[in-house]
Design a protein around this motif. Structure first.
Motif, PDB file in Angstrom:
ATOM      1  N   ARG A   1       2.318   1.891  -3.450  1.00  0.00           N
ATOM      2  CA  ARG A   1       1.306   2.422  -4.376  1.00  0.00           C
ATOM      3  C   ARG A   1       1.000   3.887  -4.082  1.00  0.00           C
ATOM      4  N   MET A   2       0.955   4.221  -2.802  1.00  0.00           N
ATOM      5  CA  MET A   2       0.670   5.618  -2.434  1.00  0.00           C
ATOM      6  C   MET A   2       1.815   6.538  -2.847  1.00  0.00           C
TER       7      MET A   2
ATOM      8  N   GLU B   1       3.766   6.126  -5.382  1.00  0.00           N
ATOM      9  CA  GLU B   1       3.688   6.329  -6.837  1.00  0.00           C
ATOM     10  C   GLU B   1       2.501   7.210  -7.220  1.00  0.00           C
ATOM     11  N   ILE B   2       1.411   7.099  -6.456  1.00  0.00           N
ATOM     12  CA  ILE B   2       0.263   7.986  -6.720  1.00  0.00           C
ATOM     13  C   ILE B   2       0.685   9.446  -6.560  1.00  0.00           C
ATOM     14  N   TRP B   3       1.454   9.729  -5.513  1.00  0.00           N
ATOM     15  CA  TRP B   3       1.923  11.101  -5.301  1.00  0.00           C
ATOM     16  C   TRP B   3       2.944  11.510  -6.370  1.00  0.00           C
TER      17      TRP B   3
ATOM     18  N   THR C   1      10.388   6.566  -4.905  1.00  0.00           N
ATOM     19  CA  THR C   1       9.340   5.647  -5.373  1.00  0.00           C
ATOM     20  C   THR C   1       9.920   4.265  -5.660  1.00  0.00           C
TER      21      THR C   1
ATOM     22  N   ARG D   1       2.783  10.573  -9.443  1.00  0.00           N
ATOM     23  CA  ARG D   1       1.961  10.912 -10.613  1.00  0.00           C
ATOM     24  C   ARG D   1       1.226  12.238 -10.421  1.00  0.00           C
ATOM     25  N   ARG D   2       0.909  12.558  -9.178  1.00  0.00           N
ATOM     26  CA  ARG D   2       0.269  13.857  -8.914  1.00  0.00           C
ATOM     27  C   ARG D   2       1.239  14.992  -9.224  1.00  0.00           C
TER      28      ARG D   2
ATOM     29  N   GLU E   1       0.836  -1.200   0.000  1.00  0.00           N
ATOM     30  CA  GLU E   1       0.000   0.000   0.000  1.00  0.00           C
ATOM     31  C   GLU E   1       0.874   1.254   0.000  1.00  0.00           C
TER      32      GLU E   1
END
Length: 724
Positions: free
Chosen positions: A31-32, A34-36, A61, A38-39, A28
């Motif tokens: 994934r978080m 990498e989400i940031w 990351t 991408r943000r 988790e």
């Protein structure tokens, strides 16, 4: 939710948030992170100049994925590195320039992945770094960490080739350092990883290579290389390599390496504090002794246990016998086949229990210790051993009921105890009734308490074996009843119980030993069932050499009309099947001897000519085999054929047969007391003197060449009644 393009890093510290998630070392978290990432990419694309992609964010990351433990994380980490590299190549933005740090993170991701391709992929990343450095990218040069991580990836894979590849990389590091690349200088960790890779690979060659590296480290340190110094990890890995080598003398070698470690430490305890022996190293050597075939191995293992206790009492921290220590020594005694070894294993277990009950939490007996003692007692032929093995099982059961879940008895434990009662009982003979009681006890525990000790095929086979060995008049009937019960259980859906070849062989053997009227026909019938079911696809019940030989034995002891011919037919069937490729039915010496014995047991006059033909025909077949030859038992049986089947008045023929047999027996060195007894029964006193010389000569007074290959007298005592 902040709209894309409006993210303010002063209010929302992206880097800190990503770092926080990365530290969770979870799927988790990765994934978080990498989400940031991408943000940030979306913000940059939207024209938000206050945030931008950087190699630092990409490295964070990649590192998050490397430590996530997620399947496929290494591939994801590598994809991110590739993405960063392409971004840099397009933009030439210095903030996006990959560095050694992110490459190392990807190598680490592969090393942690556990995938079979991991070391290859890790090394490919290392090669990529080298090529970039050679093309002028000075920020991505491989360093010591890069090499150590790739070497670690190879070490984790295991196998000799992996160890050799790890050592090749070590040599590359040494060469680079000699070329003035200081950041690739191998250190103690590097050498330890390579030594550990050899330890995991097993084999004598690997142990030798590991020890060579240890010696090299000592030499380098003595020459002034302070970055390379053997420590207790080094010694532990080298000792472990010998422990896993399977080589003769491995225990002595491991013991010698430990002794050297202790000697160096004691020469200067401060300078060589990192060579202070610990429990792990001692346990490894003890375990090596436990697996050794040397006769005094158990004694050596226990001496080390005593030495550990003394050193601990002298104040050496980190060196104290623990449960593994005792279990290894118990196992060492349990493996020995010498008088008193099982009892010593039991005494050590009892000592562990007392020490644990007195408050030593490190000596809580493990189930392996109980298993080893039960196994040792079950194999011990001393009076009372079966009862003592059962008492240990009862103790395990009581402790399990008291809440010691890790001491839960298994079907294997019960089967081991049951087998002891089946083979030796408490007075040296099998006790089939008690074996049945144990089987019923197992069923009761499963039904009433839910303890997973359901009887299986091995359980029932042991009970049948107990009856077969017992000599009890009820043996054959009871063995057949149990066999039928097994069949019924299996038909009712019990998949744990299914008669196999061993089951049928044991019942056949019970009939063969019984001497009951019709026993040979019953044994033959059971063999026919085996053949039929095997032909229908039940491969667990495939007849083998023992199956056929036991039936031949049954015919040999039956004395029924035509028994010699039936025995010969079975032998011929075995030979034809073996010649057709069925290696499970290759006739052995016992088979040939059993057929000859069947001839010697012939009781009907009209069977005599056929029995004589069969006996000498089988003898010639046996004599012509390359892998086995007639023995003393063969010649004694053949002389029995002559003594029993040739007419007394045909002394010329009896003498000729005796001469042929005795001279071949004598020339082969197979003469023993039974051969002499059968010779005396076949010929006249004068003819006996002709063969032997002194009619009163004992076996020891005969020429040694006559008896050099004769079977030990005691091995024939149990066959005495089989030869008429």
């Amino acid at each position: 939710v902040t709209p894309i393009g409006d993210l303010d890093p002063e209010k929302i510290p992206v880097s800190s948030i990503m770092n926080g998630w990365a530290k969770t070392k979870s799927s988790e978290g990765a994934r978080m992170v990498e989400i940031w990432l991408r943000r940030v990419e979306a913000e940059q694309n939207a024209g938000n100049s206050s945030v931008s992609l950087s190699n630092k964010l990409f490295t964070m990351t990649v590192d998050a994925w490397a430590k996530s433990g997620e399947k496929g994380a290494a591939k994801r980490a590598e994809d991110l590195l590739q993405e960063l590299h392409e971004l840099y190549c397009r933009s030439r933005n210095g903030n996006l320039k990959p560095t050694t740090e992110i490459f190392n993170a990807v190598i680490n991701a592969w090393a942690r992945s556990g995938e079979e391709i991991a070391p290859v992929r890790a090394e490919q990343i290392l090669d990529w770094m080298r090529k970039l450095q050679q093309s002028g990218h000075i920020d991505v040069g491989p360093d010591k960490y890069s090499y150590n991580t790739v070497i670690h990836a190879w070490a984790k894979l295991g196998g000799k080739k992996s160890a050799e590849r790890a050592q090749d990389l070590l040599r590359s590091m040494e060469k680079l350092f000699q070329e003035c690349k200081a950041n690739t200088k191998p250190d103690t960790i590097t050498y330890n990883i390579v030594i550990n890779s050899y330890s995991k690979s097993g084999g004598g060659d690997s142990a030798i290579e590991a020890e060579k590296l240890l010696n090299k480290m000592h030499e380098m340190h003595e020459e002034g290389n302070t970055d390379v110094k053997p420590n207790f990890v080094t010694y532990g890995a080298v000792i472990d390599s010998w422990a896993k080598s399977g080589q003769e003398g491995a225990a002595e070698r491991a013991d010698g390496i430990l002794a050297n470690m202790i000697k160096i430490h004691q020469s200067d305890p401060v300078t060589h504090a990192d060579l202070r022996p610990n429990t792990y190293v001692f346990n490894t050597v003890i375990n090596t002794w436990a697996k050794s075939e040397q006769q005094d191995a158990a004694k050596k293992a226990e001496e080390m246990l005593v030495a550990m206790g003394r050193l601990h009492a002298c104040g050496i921290p980190g060196l104290k016998p623990d449960a593994f220590t005792y279990t290894a020594v118990i196992d060492a005694w349990a493996r020995r086949k010498i008088r008193g070894s099982a009892n010593r294993a039991l005494q050590l277990l009892e000592k562990m229990e007392l020490e644990y009950e007195a408050g030593d939490m490190d000596l809580k007996p493990h189930i392996f210790a109980y298993n080893a003692v039960i196994s040792a007692l079950a194999k011990d032929e001393e009076p009372g051993s079966a009862s003592r093995a059962e008492s240990i099982l009862l103790k395990m059961l009581d402790k399990y009921r008291q809440g010691y879940d890790d001491l839960k008895p298994t079907t294997i434990n019960f089967n081991t105890v049951l087998n002891a009662w089946a083979k030796y009982g408490d007075i040296g003979t099998s006790d089939p009734e008690h074996a049945e009681e144990i089987l019923q006890w197992m069923e009761q525990l499963y039904i009433e308490e839910g303890i997973e000790v359901r009887p299986d095929t091995i359980t029932f086979n042991a009970v049948i074996d107990a009856w077969a060995r017992s000599g009890d008049k009820r043996a054959t009937a009871r063995a057949e009843q149990i066999l039928e019960h097994m069949e019924n259980l299996n038909r009712a859906g019990n998949k744990l119980v299914k008669p196999d070849a061993y089951t049928y062989n044991t019942v056949i053997n019970a009939w063969a030993k019984s001497g009951e009227r019709g026993s040979a026909s019953r044994a033959q019938h059971l063999l026919s069932i085996m053949e039929q079911r095997y032909n229908m696809g039940d491969h667990k019940i495939k007849p083998n050499t023992r199956s056929y030989t036991s039936v031949i034995d049954a015919w040999a002891k039956s004395g029924e009309r035509g028994s010699a011919l039936r025995a010969e037919n079975l032998l011929n069937k075995m030979r034809m099947s073996f010649d057709a490729g069925n290696t499970d039915v290759q006739p052995n010496a016992h088979t040939y001897n059993a057929v000859i014995n069947a001839c010697a047991f012939s009781k009907y006059d009209d069977d005599y000519p056929e029995a004589i033909r069969i006996a000498f025909g089988v003898f010639e077949q046996f004599s012509g085999l390359p892998a086995m030859k007639p023995d003393a038992y063969t010649y004694a049986s053949l002389l029995s054929v002559c003594a029993n089947l040739l007419p007394r008045h045909d002394q010329q023929r009896r003498f000729a047969c005796a001469k042929l047999l005795f001279e071949r027996c004598r020339d082969g060195g197979h003469v023993n007391e039974y051969v002499l007894r059968k010779l005396r029964q076949t010929v006249t006193e004068r003819e006996y003197i002709y063969f032997v010389g002194n009619p009163n000569a004992s076996l020891s007074q005969l020429p040694k060449s006559w008896t050099k290959n004769s079977t030990n007298v005691r091995r024939h005592q149990n066959k005495r009644q089989q030869i008429k």
